[in-house]
Structure formats: C-alpha cells, structure tokens
Design a protein around this motif. Structure first.
Motif, PDB file in Angstrom:
ATOM      1  N   ASP A  77     -13.772  35.293  -2.806  1.00 36.21           N
ATOM      2  CA  ASP A  77     -13.999  36.745  -2.859  1.00 36.21           C
ATOM      3  C   ASP A  77     -14.951  37.113  -4.005  1.00 36.21           C
ATOM      4  N   LEU A  78     -16.216  36.760  -3.860  1.00 33.98           N
ATOM      5  CA  LEU A  78     -17.212  37.165  -4.858  1.00 33.98           C
ATOM      6  C   LEU A  78     -17.332  38.682  -4.852  1.00 33.98           C
ATOM      7  N   THR A  79     -17.429  39.269  -6.033  1.00 32.35           N
ATOM      8  CA  THR A  79     -17.453  40.733  -6.126  1.00 32.35           C
ATOM      9  C   THR A  79     -18.825  41.295  -6.504  1.00 32.35           C
ATOM     10  N   GLU A  80     -19.822  40.440  -6.532  1.00 36.67           N
ATOM     11  CA  GLU A  80     -21.190  40.912  -6.750  1.00 36.67           C
ATOM     12  C   GLU A  80     -22.150  39.901  -6.118  1.00 36.67           C
ATOM     13  N   PHE A  81     -23.377  40.320  -5.905  1.00 36.62           N
ATOM     14  CA  PHE A  81     -24.355  39.442  -5.294  1.00 36.62           C
ATOM     15  C   PHE A  81     -24.657  38.260  -6.212  1.00 36.62           C
ATOM     16  N   SER A  82     -24.665  37.065  -5.625  1.00 36.13           N
ATOM     17  CA  SER A  82     -25.032  35.866  -6.378  1.00 36.13           C
ATOM     18  C   SER A  82     -26.555  35.722  -6.384  1.00 36.13           C
ATOM     19  N   ASP A  83     -27.036  34.708  -7.090  1.00 35.55           N
ATOM     20  CA  ASP A  83     -28.481  34.468  -7.116  1.00 35.55           C
ATOM     21  C   ASP A  83     -29.017  34.170  -5.723  1.00 35.55           C
ATOM     22  N   VAL A  84     -28.272  33.401  -4.941  1.00 41.71           N
ATOM     23  CA  VAL A  84     -28.750  33.088  -3.590  1.00 41.71           C
ATOM     24  C   VAL A  84     -28.749  34.326  -2.708  1.00 41.71           C
ATOM     25  N   ASP A  85     -27.799  35.238  -2.912  1.00 41.35           N
ATOM     26  CA  ASP A  85     -27.792  36.496  -2.154  1.00 41.35           C
ATOM     27  C   ASP A  85     -29.011  37.344  -2.495  1.00 41.35           C
ATOM     28  N   LYS A  86     -29.314  37.436  -3.776  1.00 46.14           N
ATOM     29  CA  LYS A  86     -30.482  38.220  -4.199  1.00 46.14           C
ATOM     30  C   LYS A  86     -31.768  37.619  -3.647  1.00 46.14           C
ATOM     31  N   THR A  87     -31.823  36.293  -3.610  1.00 49.42           N
ATOM     32  CA  THR A  87     -33.006  35.637  -3.045  1.00 49.42           C
ATOM     33  C   THR A  87     -33.129  35.962  -1.560  1.00 49.42           C
ATOM     34  N   MET A  88     -32.020  35.925  -0.830  1.00 52.30           N
ATOM     35  CA  MET A  88     -32.068  36.253   0.602  1.00 52.30           C
ATOM     36  C   MET A  88     -32.535  37.684   0.839  1.00 52.30           C
ATOM     37  N   ILE A  89     -32.090  38.592  -0.004  1.00 51.31           N
ATOM     38  CA  ILE A  89     -32.520  39.995   0.129  1.00 51.31           C
ATOM     39  C   ILE A  89     -34.022  40.108  -0.123  1.00 51.31           C
ATOM     40  N   ARG A  90     -34.514  39.394  -1.141  1.00 49.95           N
ATOM     41  CA  ARG A  90     -35.955  39.427  -1.416  1.00 49.95           C
ATOM     42  C   ARG A  90     -36.750  38.830  -0.260  1.00 49.95           C
ATOM     43  N   ILE A  91     -36.225  37.761   0.332  1.00 49.05           N
ATOM     44  CA  ILE A  91     -36.919  37.154   1.475  1.00 49.05           C
ATOM     45  C   ILE A  91     -36.956  38.126   2.643  1.00 49.05           C
ATOM     46  N   LEU A  92     -35.818  38.705   2.981  1.00 49.01           N
ATOM     47  CA  LEU A  92     -35.741  39.608   4.130  1.00 49.01           C
ATOM     48  C   LEU A  92     -36.700  40.778   3.971  1.00 49.01           C
ATOM     49  N   TYR A  93     -36.842  41.272   2.744  1.00 47.69           N
ATOM     50  CA  TYR A  93     -37.682  42.452   2.544  1.00 47.69           C
ATOM     51  C   TYR A  93     -39.076  42.113   2.001  1.00 47.69           C
ATOM     52  N   ARG A  94     -39.522  40.885   2.267  1.00 50.43           N
ATOM     53  CA  ARG A  94     -40.946  40.587   2.096  1.00 50.43           C
ATOM     54  C   ARG A  94     -41.729  41.443   3.085  1.00 50.43           C
ATOM     55  N   GLU A  95     -42.920  41.828   2.712  1.00 48.38           N
ATOM     56  CA  GLU A  95     -43.710  42.680   3.597  1.00 48.38           C
ATOM     57  C   GLU A  95     -44.265  41.934   4.799  1.00 48.38           C
ATOM     58  N   ASP A  96     -44.336  40.584   4.702  1.00 56.41           N
ATOM     59  CA  ASP A  96     -44.879  39.828   5.833  1.00 56.41           C
ATOM     60  C   ASP A  96     -43.812  39.385   6.821  1.00 56.41           C
ATOM     61  N   ILE A  97     -42.552  39.667   6.532  1.00 55.05           N
ATOM     62  CA  ILE A  97     -41.476  39.437   7.495  1.00 55.05           C
ATOM     63  C   ILE A  97     -41.122  40.784   8.108  1.00 55.05           C
TER      64      ILE A  97
END
Length: 344
Positions: free
Chosen positions: A303-323
């Motif tokens: 039960d992680l209660t905040e975004f981990s480093d890998v979660d933040k990376t996934m968010i950055r990937i998803l919201y790249r302008e070329d995706i």
C-alpha cells in the motif's frame, strides 16, 4: 603650469605640455567636478576629512588613480609619477569598449536561447514547453510503462491504445466526505504530477462555475453501485469519457476529456485510503495495472501512499508530446526504443 583640481576631494592633476582641459572628463573618480586652475593653492583645497588644516605642501599618490590628494605625508612630488591621468579618456576607445561588452552579452543571450531551443520545443497539441521528449529510460521503466498502458487482460479489461488527456489544465472537483489526511494525500499526488509534467497540470477548483473535467468522490462503498461496480469487489475505481465514447466507461483508450475517480471511505484504514487515492488518481491519468513491486499500480502490491520514482517516470512518458492519444503499442515502442538508456 595649469592644473585640474577636484572641488570635492581636493585631488589635482598638473597638465603636461600639449595637454588641454578638453582632453579630460569633467568628473574626478570620487564624483566631484574638476575645475581648471592656472595655479595651485594647496591651502585653498577642500581636503574633506583633513578639515583643510595642512601645515605642509603634502600629497598622497595612489598608483591606480594618478590623481594627487592632499594628506599627511611629508612631500608633494607629483612630478615623480606618471603623467597619465585616469580622467583622460579617449571617446573612441570608450565606445569600442562598450560595444565589445554589449556584443559579449548578446552572444551569451543567443547561446542560451539556442540551447533552450535544442532541449525544448513548443507542442502544437498542448501549447506549452515539454521537457520529457529527450529523457532516457531504463529497460525496466519502459517495460513497466508498456504493461501499465497496454494490457490484454487487466481484471477483464483489454487496453490496446493510448489513453491520455489532451488539455493543459484538468479542473478537479472533490465530492463527498474526505478527511484532512485524504486531502493532504491528494494534494501531494497532484503536486508530484504537476512537477513532473510541465505541459499538463491538475488543479482542484471546487468553486468553478463550469463543469469539472475530473470528479473525485469520497463515498461509502455502498454507493459505488450507483455508478458502476459491485461495492464488495474494490476499494476504489475510475471511469472515463473518451473521444471514441461519449459515456463513462472502463476503457480509457483515446483522448480523455472527462473522468470520475471513486474512493471508498468506510472500513479502510487511513493508510489504505491514502494508497487508494494515489492509485486511482493514476488511473484517472490513463495508466493501468502492472507487476512492478515499486509502483503504486502494482497488482497485489504494498500500500504505497505516494508516487514512486517509477510511477513518476511512467507519468512523464505518457505525457510526452510525441506520444499521442489512441496510439498503438507498436507506435509507442518505436518512440521509446529511441529513448532507451545506453550503457556506453
């Protein structure tokens, strides 16, 4: 021999043969006005801190100034020193010096602008600078993202296309009965998203007169069935409206333009509720489950209660302008293969 005398500090300069007062600036280094005098009367000089009480003809030579100031020394011998005066200025040299300085400043500014242009460029879709497209990712980060975005069987759902928001700001309205700790967790998660993605921002805006883009409900499990899911199955869930479907549903593929996030408030510890908040907010962005134990989206994970480093990376990937929304897995893999970290 004539002199230039400072009316403020008492400093003076003896004009040399062939020199004219017009060859000099009209200001002393101390800021005082320079006055032309055919003779030098030491007793009449205003020597500031010495209160004009001079008993001898005395001077102090400052080698960096070449202007002679009355002080308590034993001799006044300006002739022993260089006749070059700091107040004598060549206008052309001064102009060239200033132009050189301006040129250097402009060159530095141009280099900075070009540098920024090389690492950022304006997104036609989002209208803001995107810093994520040049980021490099590990194989594990890419694999976790691909699993989270494209899953053939995620609790009965199949995701084969990119789902993401395509607006600058997602306005959020909080509904129901959140605790202060719930709101603290929510605000922390929103701040993490906004910090990691510069061209996409979440904003709680409960007082906005317009319909919100995302609604977050803090309600009892028993009320879940009013919206979609059997309350005995989950502690939270998310629904989306996308460009390909104008009703709320469980598939985020396409351009998300509305979302609802539900958090159960009964029968859960605060830690569990905090986990559900962050977990479901990630779903609201367009991400799904994975098997990475370091991710808040991990199936049967802690039960992680905040975004981990890998979660933040996934968010950055998803919201790249070329995706882009509705891209296939194959299209995304081609983009990310060029963004893999090199070991050399």
């Amino acid at each position: 021999m004539p002199y230039l005398v400072c009316e403020k500090c008492g400093g003076y300069y003896k004009l040399q043969e062939g020199e004219s007062p017009d060859d000099f600036l009209d200001k002393c280094e101390c800021g005082g006005d320079l006055k032309y005098s055919k003779t030098l009367d030491i007793n009449s000089l205003d020597t500031g801190s010495f209160n004009n009480e001079l008993t001898e003809d005395t001077t102090d030579y400052n080698s960096s100034k070449n202007i002679y100031h009355a002080d308590d020394s034993d001799e006044c011998a300006p002739d022993n020193y260089s006749t070059d005066s700091p107040v004598k200025m060549d206008l052309k040299s001064l102009l060239h010096s200033n132009l050189f300085k301006i040129s250097i400043i402009l060159a530095v500014m141009i280099i900075l602008i070009v540098s920024v242009g090389l690492i950022t460029h304006k997104s036609n879709s989002y209208g803001a600078f995107n810093f994520n497209v040049y980021e490099k990712y590990s194989d594990d980060e890419i694999a976790t993202f691909l699993e989270s975005e494209f899953s053939p069987n995620d609790y009965g759902n199949s995701y084969d296309r990119v789902g993401k928001w395509n607006i600058n700001v997602v306005r959020i309205k909080v509904m129901g009965s959140p605790t202060s700790e719930d709101l603290k967790t929510l605000n922390k998660a929103i701040n993490d998203i906004n910090t990691n993605v510069k061209d996409f921002q979440l904003k709680i805006d409960d007082n906005n007169q317009f319909e919100p883009d995302m609604e977050i409900y803090f309600i009892p499990h028993s009320e879940f069935s009013k919206y979609s899911v059997n309350p005995s199955e989950v502690d939270g869930f998310a629904l989306w409206k996308v460009s390909t479907n104008d009703i709320y549903g469980g598939n985020s593929a396409g351009e998300i333009y509305k979302a609802r996030v539900f958090i159960g408030i009964d029968g859960l510890s605060q830690e569990r509720r905090s986990h559900v908040i962050v977990h479901e907010l990630a779903h609201g962005l367009g991400l799904h489950h994975n098997h990475n134990q370091n991710s808040v989206l991990c199936i049967n994970g802690s039960d992680l209660t905040e975004f981990s480093d890998v979660d933040k990376t996934m968010i950055r990937i998803l919201y790249r302008e070329d995706i882009l929304p509705d891209m296939s897995r194959n299209q995304v893999e081609i983009i990310l293969n060029n963004s893999r970290k090199s070991f050399f």
